[in-house]
Design a protein around this motif. Structure first.
Motif, PDB file in Angstrom:
ATOM      1  N   UNK A 184       0.820  -1.199   0.000  1.00 32.87           N
ATOM      2  CA  UNK A 184       0.000   0.000   0.000  1.00 32.87           C
ATOM      3  C   UNK A 184       0.855   1.251   0.000  1.00 32.87           C
ATOM      4  N   UNK A 185       0.418   2.240  -0.786  1.00 30.50           N
ATOM      5  CA  UNK A 185       1.125   3.517  -0.801  1.00 30.50           C
ATOM      6  C   UNK A 185       0.968   4.247   0.521  1.00 30.50           C
ATOM      7  N   UNK A 211      14.796   4.259  -1.016  1.00 28.96           N
ATOM      8  CA  UNK A 211      13.689   5.069  -1.550  1.00 28.96           C
ATOM      9  C   UNK A 211      12.476   4.219  -1.940  1.00 28.96           C
ATOM     10  N   UNK A 212      11.284   4.816  -1.914  1.00 22.32           N
ATOM     11  CA  UNK A 212      10.035   4.087  -2.182  1.00 22.32           C
ATOM     12  C   UNK A 212       9.819   3.834  -3.671  1.00 22.32           C
ATOM     13  N   UNK A 239       6.538   4.617  -7.845  1.00 17.68           N
ATOM     14  CA  UNK A 239       6.691   5.192  -9.178  1.00 17.68           C
ATOM     15  C   UNK A 239       7.924   6.051  -9.339  1.00 17.68           C
ATOM     16  N   UNK A 240       8.423   6.059 -10.585  1.00 15.63           N
ATOM     17  CA  UNK A 240       9.639   6.800 -10.881  1.00 15.63           C
ATOM     18  C   UNK A 240       9.488   8.290 -10.625  1.00 15.63           C
ATOM     19  N   UNK A 241       8.328   8.846 -10.934  1.00 16.09           N
ATOM     20  CA  UNK A 241       8.157  10.288 -10.793  1.00 16.09           C
ATOM     21  C   UNK A 241       8.395  10.741  -9.356  1.00 16.09           C
ATOM     22  N   UNK A 257      14.271  -1.721 -10.753  1.00 16.36           N
ATOM     23  CA  UNK A 257      14.815  -0.664 -11.595  1.00 16.36           C
ATOM     24  C   UNK A 257      16.051   0.022 -11.064  1.00 16.36           C
ATOM     25  N   UNK A 258      16.873  -0.695 -10.301  1.00 14.79           N
ATOM     26  CA  UNK A 258      18.091  -0.088  -9.761  1.00 14.79           C
ATOM     27  C   UNK A 258      18.979   0.470 -10.863  1.00 14.79           C
TER      28      UNK A 258
END
Length: 205
Positions: free
Chosen positions: A2-3, A132-133, A137-139, A167-168
């Motif tokens: 969950x975000x 980092x979370x 999402x990348x943004x 996506x490291x």
């Protein structure tokens, strides 16, 4: 996932507390965690890799634990370096836990738990530590990096841990495109540990 773990200033639901054992800085820490806070059931594997592989500070300085959760990194930084750690999170429950855990380990004078907005704009950091979370999402992650990495002090370093399957490598490429010097410091259990510095400092060395 969950975000809410990352973005809820005031998590909903009954608070269910538990203890998480953390080994770092040559010490054993028994930290209080809670529902509504990231990785409350155990030490997150990425955070564990970061604490194992990145060198903790050995001298006083000003440090940032970005996305601190209940404070395993902040606690380790304060115990190792004896400096001042800004433990930053949007989650009020997490910040309360950071304060409680710091006090329980006689580190309250070395840890400031606050929201991002409460950190003075003039504050710079000798080191930034973050898991980092990525999942949100990348943004969001890119915004975090663009906001906080420029606040590295001269000669400073940021230690980041990111799962390879999340996506490291693409984050490393993006940081390099943004002008940062990024070293893949270590890899373990599917995670990358990056050391991020200003390239001109590396050139001058």
């Amino acid at each position: 996932m969950s975000a809410e773990h990352y973005f809820s200033a005031d998590p909903k639901g009954v608070e269910r507390r538990r203890y998480v054992n953390v080994s770092a800085a040559g010490r054993q820490f028994r930290l209080v965690a809670s529902s509504g806070v990231f990785s409350a059931d155990r030490l997150d594997p990425g955070t564990a890799v970061l604490l194992r592989k990145a060198p903790l500070p050995t001298t006083p300085g000003t440090y940032l634990d970005l996305g601190c959760g209940y404070g395993p990194i902040a606690t380790a930084l304060a115990a190792a370096g004896g400096g001042l750690v800004h433990a930053v999170d949007v989650n009020a429950r997490a910040l309360d836990l950071v304060r409680e855990n710091a006090a329980a380990h006689s580190l309250a004078d070395h840890v400031i738990a606050s929201t991002p907005e409460e950190v003075p704009d003039s504050t710079t950091f000798d080191q930034i530590w973050s898991n980092p979370p990525i999942r949100v999402g990348k943004a969001v992650v890119h915004e975090l990096m663009d906001t906080w990495l420029p606040r590295l002090a001269e000669g400073g370093v940021a230690w980041l841990v990111v799962a390879k399957f999340l996506g490291a490598d693409s984050l490393q490429e993006w940081l390099i495109e943004r002008g940062w010097d990024v070293e893949r410091h270590a890899s373990q259990k599917g995670y990358r540990v990056f050391a991020v510095r200003r390239p001109e400092e590396e050139d001058a060395a």
